[in-house]
Write an enzyme that holds these catalytic residues in place. Structure first.
Site, mmCIF file in Angstrom:
data_model
loop_
_atom_site.group_PDB
_atom_site.id
_atom_site.type_symbol
_atom_site.label_atom_id
_atom_site.label_comp_id
_atom_site.label_asym_id
_atom_site.label_seq_id
_atom_site.Cartn_x
_atom_site.Cartn_y
_atom_site.Cartn_z
ATOM 1 N N LEU A 97 0.856 -1.178 0.000
ATOM 2 C CA LEU A 97 0.000 0.000 0.000
ATOM 3 C C LEU A 97 0.889 1.224 0.000
ATOM 4 O O LEU A 97 2.021 1.179 0.471
ATOM 5 C CB LEU A 97 -0.871 0.029 1.262
ATOM 6 C CG LEU A 97 -1.933 -1.065 1.406
ATOM 7 C CD1 LEU A 97 -2.602 -0.938 2.762
ATOM 8 C CD2 LEU A 97 -2.963 -0.935 0.294
ATOM 9 N N SER A 115 6.094 6.215 -1.135
ATOM 10 C CA SER A 115 7.367 5.756 -1.721
ATOM 11 C C SER A 115 8.380 5.318 -0.674
ATOM 12 O O SER A 115 9.589 5.414 -0.876
ATOM 13 C CB SER A 115 7.995 6.841 -2.599
ATOM 14 O OG SER A 115 7.081 7.245 -3.574
ATOM 15 N N ARG A 116 7.874 4.851 0.437
ATOM 16 C CA ARG A 116 8.729 4.310 1.515
ATOM 17 C C ARG A 116 9.669 5.348 2.122
ATOM 18 O O ARG A 116 10.653 5.001 2.782
ATOM 19 C CB ARG A 116 9.541 3.111 1.016
ATOM 20 C CG ARG A 116 8.845 1.743 1.095
ATOM 21 C CD ARG A 116 7.408 1.773 0.774
ATOM 22 N NE ARG A 116 6.726 0.507 1.058
ATOM 23 C CZ ARG A 116 5.401 0.347 0.993
ATOM 24 N NH1 ARG A 116 4.620 1.356 0.681
ATOM 25 N NH2 ARG A 116 4.845 -0.802 1.261
ATOM 26 N N LEU A 117 9.396 6.639 1.886
ATOM 27 C CA LEU A 117 10.212 7.676 2.544
ATOM 28 C C LEU A 117 9.552 7.988 3.889
ATOM 29 O O LEU A 117 8.985 9.051 4.108
ATOM 30 C CB LEU A 117 10.269 8.930 1.670
ATOM 31 C CG LEU A 117 10.973 8.772 0.323
ATOM 32 C CD1 LEU A 117 10.835 10.037 -0.503
ATOM 33 C CD2 LEU A 117 12.445 8.473 0.546
ATOM 34 N N HIS A 118 9.597 7.015 4.779
ATOM 35 C CA HIS A 118 8.854 7.127 6.029
ATOM 36 C C HIS A 118 9.489 8.126 6.987
ATOM 37 O O HIS A 118 10.677 8.413 6.908
ATOM 38 C CB HIS A 118 8.784 5.766 6.719
ATOM 39 C CG HIS A 118 8.357 4.668 5.803
ATOM 40 N ND1 HIS A 118 7.202 4.742 5.060
ATOM 41 C CD2 HIS A 118 8.941 3.485 5.488
ATOM 42 C CE1 HIS A 118 7.091 3.643 4.340
ATOM 43 N NE2 HIS A 118 8.134 2.867 4.573
#
Ligand code: NPW
Ligand code: K
Length: 653
Positions: free
Chosen positions: A392, A573-576
């Site tokens: 997701l 985009s997984r740039l958490h």
């Protein structure tokens, strides 16, 4: 070489990004891990099924299967009990196997553990994919009945006759269930633009209602309504959509590639009253949508299609006898699937229309799966387990150091309250990881029962595995996962037993049944049979009917005094975002400082690879400036020299 051959690729093939060399070792481990995980999941499904079959009556079995299938919340105890029990039983070494009976406090867990013991020898030799897949199918296909066209019409009449329903009421629930099912599969973050094609009958009405709900779920619906009727119900539904500024388009304006304008299509042309072959203008539309379920939208120009009740143009009982070639990837059957649904082989089949009263079930001998919780839809048919494709985009929010509380407990409190307000299932469910004196880690879910500046509390049996681990090592880690908010909190620290007065007070605040259960249950030890436990329960119940049950000495609370707390907010985009607070003792008091305010490692690599990054350092802190789509952001990392060095190496890579 990467290619774009997925069945649902993005419209424009993304640029191929070379895999960072620094990830090589992770990838190797990852593929080994994936293989292991794949085996684990198929074996787990197999064991779930056989265990459930061996211990439950059919009603409970159906509920559990459906529950295990539909629930994804890590806080869900039943799901976790069944799943974790099975995983351990089927995949661990005999050492683990001996500990099966220690899964939980409830007798069901014990029964499942006993079931797995009998199962183990079978499982040990039947690890082939074929056997595992068959087991999974069995676990996934509920016992369900199918309706003839006549029965479907008769149910309709019954509902709207003697049972007192109105058509708009049923249509509202039907359309809502379709919108909910679409949300389960095609999220608005990726499939925002929806074309809803509505026919002249009630199937078209379901389409209008679905479109309205989709709008409120964050989609942008467009309506194609070629054959209008003057009925007030339909005029009202059209007006409601016009008020939401949903565009209406002519069928003539539809042409390939539809993917230029739409991400998903809802087929609400015909339902169970369809006969013959589609007449104009629907014939051309059905033809345009006629692609198989596994075709690539980027190649065919046809976005994935969701059919309401029946794929339009199909015979209600015999399926695609006219060989339209229209085979949508998703079908939402309403009330009960029609016979045509037996010929549906797409990856997503749901049941919607949660309004069937018992009188209908009895009269028409319906066998339907239970809807989980408050859900308006339930998946039927085998789920497609492309685990690698499950992902997701996290878009629920951001975590800025400036907005976070300085005190981590205060910050936890804010997020915990958010989780309660967001109706997260058991927001106080947390994973508790412990390690034994000889270094064996173990993990399970427990319920948080209080927190304050002194720490985080829970209660358990001191003789359980977690209890003995904690007594031996005095250390633990907690993790909360709040899926709807896309947030995780990890807490690590030292653990101590709560004072007995505090455990007493909590014990006596529990319902009497739970008190007796705690006293009757010798946790983490094998009981001869369920009846032994039940007898013990009854004995204690009788003995303490009119008096207070003393807290067993083997039962009580623990408190974890946090030393590290990390707040994690998922981002696109997984740039958490991560905020790590660590405890440090000053002369006067325990204080907290922000240790790290950075992206995840992969995110940092991605950021480095795709956007400009500049670094300045003075030997104590590292200032990283990253251009993101939200503007330029600065991150200051205070590090110990070794970690600091590795970050510099990472940035320099
Ligand atoms: N519990 C329930 O049951 C509930 C049922 N609900 C929903 O109702 C649906 C059934 O609705 P329904 O009976 O109005 O018929 P439906 O299938 O929409 O189409 C009929 C229209 O299609 C037309 N048509 C037919 N053949 C055609 C052809 N070859 N080529 C072209 N046109 C053709 C026909 O037109 P006509 O022949 O009159 O010109 C007629 O107007 C059901 O599937 C479910 O979605 C929910 O809303 C609530 C709960
Ligand atoms: K349809």
């Amino acid at each position: 070489m990467l290619s774009c051959k997925s069945s649902r690729p993005p419209l424009n093939c993304p640029k191929v990004v070379p895999r960072p060399s620094a990830e090589v070792s992770t990838t190797v481990c990852g593929s080994m891990r994936q293989a292991a995980v794949r085996r684990l999941s198929v074996l787990a499904a197999s064991v779930i099924n056989s265990q459930i079959a061996s211990v439950c009556d059919s009603g409970v079995r159906r509920s559990l299967q459906s529950y295990a299938q539909c629930s994804s919340s890590p806080g869900n105890n039943t799901h976790n009990a069944v799943t974790s029990g099975s995983l351990t039983s089927s995949c661990s070494a005999p050492y683990e196997f001996q500990h099966l009976a220690s899964f939980g406090t409830s007798s069901l867990h014990r029964d499942l553990a006993r079931g797995s013991r009998a199962q183990f020898s079978t499982q040990a030799v039947s690890t082939s994919e074929k056997g595992a897949n068959m087991a999974f199918q069995a676990a996934s296909e509920p016992d369900i009945s199918y309706l003839t066209q006549k029965e479907a019409a008769a149910i309709d009449e019954e509902l709207m006759g003697p049972l007192g329903f109105s058509v708009d009421q049923l249509m509202e629930l039907a359309g809502l269930s379709v919108a909910c099912a679409i949300y389960e599969v095609y999220r608005p973050s990726e499939y925002r633009r929806v074309l809803v094609i509505c026919g002249p009958g009630n199937n078209g009405g379901d389409g209008f209602v679905c479109a309205r709900h989709l709008h409120h779920f964050g989609y942008a619906p467009t309506i194609c309504y070629p054959k209008r009727t003057d009925k007030p119900l339909y005029k009202g539904l059209v007006t409601q959509l016009e008020a939401l500024h949903a565009p209406f388009v002519d069928p003539e304006s539809l042409s390939l590639p539809l993917t230029d304008h739409y991400d998903v299509i809802v087929d609400a042309m015909f339902g169970f009253s369809f006969k013959g072959i589609p007449r104009p203008p629907f014939d051309k539309i059905v033809k345009m949508l006629s692609v198989g379920p596994d075709t690539n939208p980027a190649e065919t120009g046809v976005p994935p299609t969701v059919s309401i009740d029946i794929p339009s143009g199909w015979d209600v009982e015999k399926g695609d006898v006219e060989t339209t070639g229209f085979h949508p990837p998703m079908l939402v059957s309403l009330t009960a699937p029609k016979l045509a649904a037996k010929f549906f082989h797409g990856p997503h089949h749901f049941l919607g229309g949660r309004f069937v009263p018992p009188a209908i079930v009895e009269k028409f001998h319906l066998r339907l799966p239970p809807f989980p919780g408050t859900s308006q839809c339930v998946r039927i048919g085998p789920a497609v387990l492309d685990v690698a494709a499950m992902r997701l985009s996290y878009e629920a929010g951001a975590l800025d150091e400036e907005d976070a509380a300085k005190d981590p407990v205060e910050q936890f409190s804010r997020w915990f309250n958010d989780a309660v307000a967001a109706n997260i299932h058991e927001p106080n469910g947390m994973s508790l990881a412990t390690v034994s004196a000889d270094g064996r880690p173990s993990n399970r879910f427990v319920l948080l029962k209080g927190y304050d500046a002194d720490g985080f509390k829970w209660y358990t049996n001191y003789g359980s595995r977690k209890g003995s681990d904690l007594s031996e090592t005095g250390r633990a880690a907690l993790a909360f996962w709040w899926p709807g908010l896309e947030r995780q909190v990890r807490i690590e620290g030292d653990v101590e037993k709560l004072p007995s007065e505090e455990s007493d007070a909590y014990f006596h605040s529990r319902p009497k049944g739970s008190q007796i259960g705690a006293a009757a249950s010798p946790q983490s030890s094998v009981v001869p049979s369920r009846s032994t436990l039940e007898d013990m329960y009854k004995q204690l119940e009788a003995e303490y009917q009119d008096k207070e049950l003393p807290r067993p000495e083997t039962w009580g609370g623990f408190r974890l005094r946090p030393q590290r707390i990390e707040f994690w907010q998922g981002r696109p985009s997984r740039l958490h975002d991560r905020l790590l607070l660590t405890e440090w003792a000053s002369v006067h008091a325990i204080r907290w400082r922000v240790e790290d305010r950075t992206f995840g490692t992969i995110g940092l690599i991605c950021a480095y690879r795709s956007v400009p990054v500049t670094c300045e350092h003075d030997g104590i802190s590292l200032r990283v400036s990253i251009d993101s789509h939200q503007g330029r952001k600065h991150h200051v990392l205070n590090r110990t020299p070794s970690i600091f060095l590795s970050i510099v190496v990472l940035i320099g890579w």
